[in-house]
Scaffold this active site. Structure first.
Site, mmCIF file in Angstrom:
data_model
loop_
_atom_site.group_PDB
_atom_site.id
_atom_site.type_symbol
_atom_site.label_atom_id
_atom_site.label_comp_id
_atom_site.label_asym_id
_atom_site.label_seq_id
_atom_site.Cartn_x
_atom_site.Cartn_y
_atom_site.Cartn_z
ATOM 1 N N VAL A 115 22.811 0.532 -14.893
ATOM 2 C CA VAL A 115 22.678 0.871 -13.455
ATOM 3 C C VAL A 115 22.992 -0.417 -12.417
ATOM 4 O O VAL A 115 22.573 -0.088 -11.339
ATOM 5 C CB VAL A 115 20.969 1.135 -13.158
ATOM 6 C CG1 VAL A 115 20.664 2.250 -14.082
ATOM 7 C CG2 VAL A 115 20.219 -0.108 -13.564
ATOM 8 N N ASP A 116 23.503 -1.431 -13.035
ATOM 9 C CA ASP A 116 23.724 -2.656 -12.229
ATOM 10 C C ASP A 116 25.071 -2.704 -11.331
ATOM 11 O O ASP A 116 25.118 -3.615 -10.738
ATOM 12 C CB ASP A 116 23.867 -3.973 -13.400
ATOM 13 C CG ASP A 116 24.948 -3.804 -14.390
ATOM 14 O OD1 ASP A 116 24.968 -4.130 -15.673
ATOM 15 O OD2 ASP A 116 26.188 -3.132 -14.117
ATOM 16 N N HIS A 131 22.955 6.909 -15.930
ATOM 17 C CA HIS A 131 21.623 6.565 -15.599
ATOM 18 C C HIS A 131 21.373 5.951 -14.286
ATOM 19 O O HIS A 131 20.514 5.490 -13.979
ATOM 20 C CB HIS A 131 21.157 5.405 -16.684
ATOM 21 C CG HIS A 131 20.877 6.043 -18.049
ATOM 22 N ND1 HIS A 131 20.801 5.311 -19.244
ATOM 23 C CD2 HIS A 131 20.979 7.238 -18.821
ATOM 24 C CE1 HIS A 131 21.082 5.938 -20.461
ATOM 25 N NE2 HIS A 131 21.034 7.104 -20.061
ATOM 26 N N THR A 201 26.360 -0.832 -26.559
ATOM 27 C CA THR A 201 25.345 -0.158 -26.501
ATOM 28 C C THR A 201 24.808 0.528 -27.758
ATOM 29 O O THR A 201 25.658 0.234 -28.996
ATOM 30 C CB THR A 201 25.749 1.506 -25.914
ATOM 31 O OG1 THR A 201 24.652 2.223 -25.928
ATOM 32 C CG2 THR A 201 26.768 2.166 -26.719
HETATM 33 N N1 APR Z 1 28.998 -7.606 -25.897
HETATM 34 C C1 APR Z 1 28.721 -6.309 -26.498
HETATM 35 N N2 APR Z 1 27.627 -5.989 -26.838
HETATM 36 C C2 APR Z 1 26.741 -6.747 -26.686
HETATM 37 C C3 APR Z 1 26.555 -8.102 -26.249
HETATM 38 C C4 APR Z 1 27.770 -8.634 -25.832
HETATM 39 N N3 APR Z 1 28.096 -9.781 -25.347
HETATM 40 N N4 APR Z 1 25.191 -8.399 -26.354
HETATM 41 C C5 APR Z 1 24.587 -7.613 -26.997
HETATM 42 N N5 APR Z 1 25.247 -6.603 -27.236
HETATM 43 C C6 APR Z 1 24.738 -5.241 -27.688
HETATM 44 C C7 APR Z 1 23.778 -5.173 -28.693
HETATM 45 O O1 APR Z 1 24.101 -5.487 -29.826
HETATM 46 C C8 APR Z 1 23.198 -3.781 -28.635
HETATM 47 O O2 APR Z 1 24.008 -2.850 -29.689
HETATM 48 O O3 APR Z 1 24.532 -4.454 -26.643
HETATM 49 C C9 APR Z 1 23.358 -3.450 -27.109
HETATM 50 C C10 APR Z 1 22.316 -3.321 -26.103
HETATM 51 O O4 APR Z 1 21.612 -2.102 -26.577
HETATM 52 P P1 APR Z 1 20.448 -1.730 -25.355
HETATM 53 O O5 APR Z 1 19.621 -2.889 -25.121
HETATM 54 O O6 APR Z 1 19.505 -0.792 -26.400
HETATM 55 O O7 APR Z 1 21.118 -1.023 -24.139
HETATM 56 P P2 APR Z 1 21.975 0.518 -24.157
HETATM 57 O O8 APR Z 1 22.229 0.901 -25.378
HETATM 58 O O9 APR Z 1 22.684 0.269 -22.957
HETATM 59 O O10 APR Z 1 20.592 1.212 -24.001
HETATM 60 C C11 APR Z 1 20.548 2.353 -23.421
HETATM 61 O O11 APR Z 1 18.406 2.820 -23.037
HETATM 62 O O12 APR Z 1 16.332 1.793 -22.060
HETATM 63 C C12 APR Z 1 17.315 2.650 -21.831
HETATM 64 O O13 APR Z 1 18.132 3.125 -19.712
HETATM 65 C C13 APR Z 1 18.029 2.092 -20.646
HETATM 66 O O14 APR Z 1 20.628 2.539 -19.993
HETATM 67 C C14 APR Z 1 19.599 1.984 -21.212
HETATM 68 C C15 APR Z 1 19.497 2.950 -22.326
#
Ligand code: APR
Length: 273
Positions: A115-116, A131, A201
């Site tokens: 959402v950034d 989202h 993700t």
């Molecule tokens: N480059 C790529 N991936 C990375 C990096 C990086 N530098 N640093 C961390 N990651 C990865 C982590 O390994 C993890 O798999 O980013 C992912 C972050 O996962 P989440 O924190 O679960 O984020 P996300 O998958 O976007 O969450 C989905 O959950 O809470 C809700 O609405 C929120 O949109 C979000 C949704």
């Protein structure tokens, strides 16, 4: 960039797949913005690890008493590190690399869970924010979106200038349905994809995490994961680039341009440069 040979080899495979594909899309998550200083939600240092994952009742609380919800929203300082990071964050090389892929025709659409606003700030144009976007306010009745400075918050809850429906932040809350316009576009794009990049993700939140599976089921899409860690989709991915997106994606752009130059664009949409 000091990427290991194994990562470079995976990036070459990914580039060749992208050049040979006819419709490449991407699903991005919080990891894309980690190198812009925005904390992720899960994994080491994740916000949900620190604060606990919100329950699924936030949206019900909003509907029950929208005025109180807005008053709390405007007064609270929840997750200050997230608020500060969102205000200071700038796109990183990973965001700009996705813009490059879009501009050379190698990426047709980007679905982001973030959402950034950093993808738009970097210049991505073919994008769905599944989202929402924290810089926008949305009417829950007609789904029209407004910039924050277009809506007066003198009277709470604010009403939609178009249909007098209830307004809330565009960010989709836990328990809130994905706005129908954006959900439809995401599903349409997944149904067109024969290659999906899964970027930063954990791939555990639905319906976003279902999109690569839809492309695989409908088109036998090739799934390419770029993430320093394993995810819920790793085992079904065809190519895994175990690296941060801010480092890997610019290298991927270079590899795609090289593959475009030499590669037979078999039925693809890419113009050899
Ligand atoms: N480059 C790529 N991936 C990375 C990096 C990086 N530098 N640093 C961390 N990651 C990865 C982590 O390994 C993890 O798999 O980013 C992912 C972050 O996962 P989440 O924190 O679960 O984020 P996300 O998958 O976007 O969450 C989905 O959950 O809470 C809700 O609405 C929120 O949109 C979000 C949704």
């Amino acid at each position: 960039m000091t990427l290991p040979d194994s990562v470079r080899a995976a990036l070459e495979d990914a580039a060749q797949t992208i050049v040979e594909a006819t419709y490449v899309t991407a699903l991005a998550g919080a990891g894309m913005s980690a190198e812009s200083g925005i904390p992720t939600f899960r994994g080491p240092g994740g916000l949900w690890k620190k604060y606990g994952e919100p329950d699924n009742l936030g949206y019900q609380r909003f509907l029950k008493d929208p005025q109180q919800w807005w008053e709390e929203r405007l007064s609270e300082n929840q997750m200050p590190e997230m608020r500060e990071a969102l205000e200071k964050a700038e796109p990183n090389p990973g965001h700009y690399a996705l813009v490059d892929l879009e501009r050379i025709g190698a990426l047709r659409h980007l679905v982001t869970q973030n959402v950034d606003n950093l993808h738009r700030a970097a210049g991505s144009e073919s994008i769905s924010e599944i989202h929402g976007n924290h810089t926008l306010i949305r009417c829950i009745k007609c789904v029209r979106r407004f910039r924050r400075d277009e809506i007066s918050l003198d009277k709470l809850p604010p009403e939609c200038p178009t249909c007098d429906g209830l307004l809330k932040t565009d960010t989709v809350m836990f328990g809130e349905p994905i706005p129908p316009d954006v959900l439809r576009r995401c599903q349409e794009e997944a149904a067109l994809s024969d290659c999906v990049l899964i970027l930063g993700t954990s791939a555990i939140v639905y319906p976003a995490a279902a999109l690569p599976e839809v492309a695989r089921r409908l088109n036998g899409a090739t799934l390419i994961e770029i993430n320093p860690n394993e995810t819920a989709l790793t085992e079904v991915c065809d190519i895994v680039v175990r690296a941060p997106t801010g480092e890997a994606l610019p290298e991927l752009v270079t590899a795609v341009r090289r593959a475009q130059g030499h590669g037979e664009v078999s039925g693809g949409i890419l113009e050899a440069t």
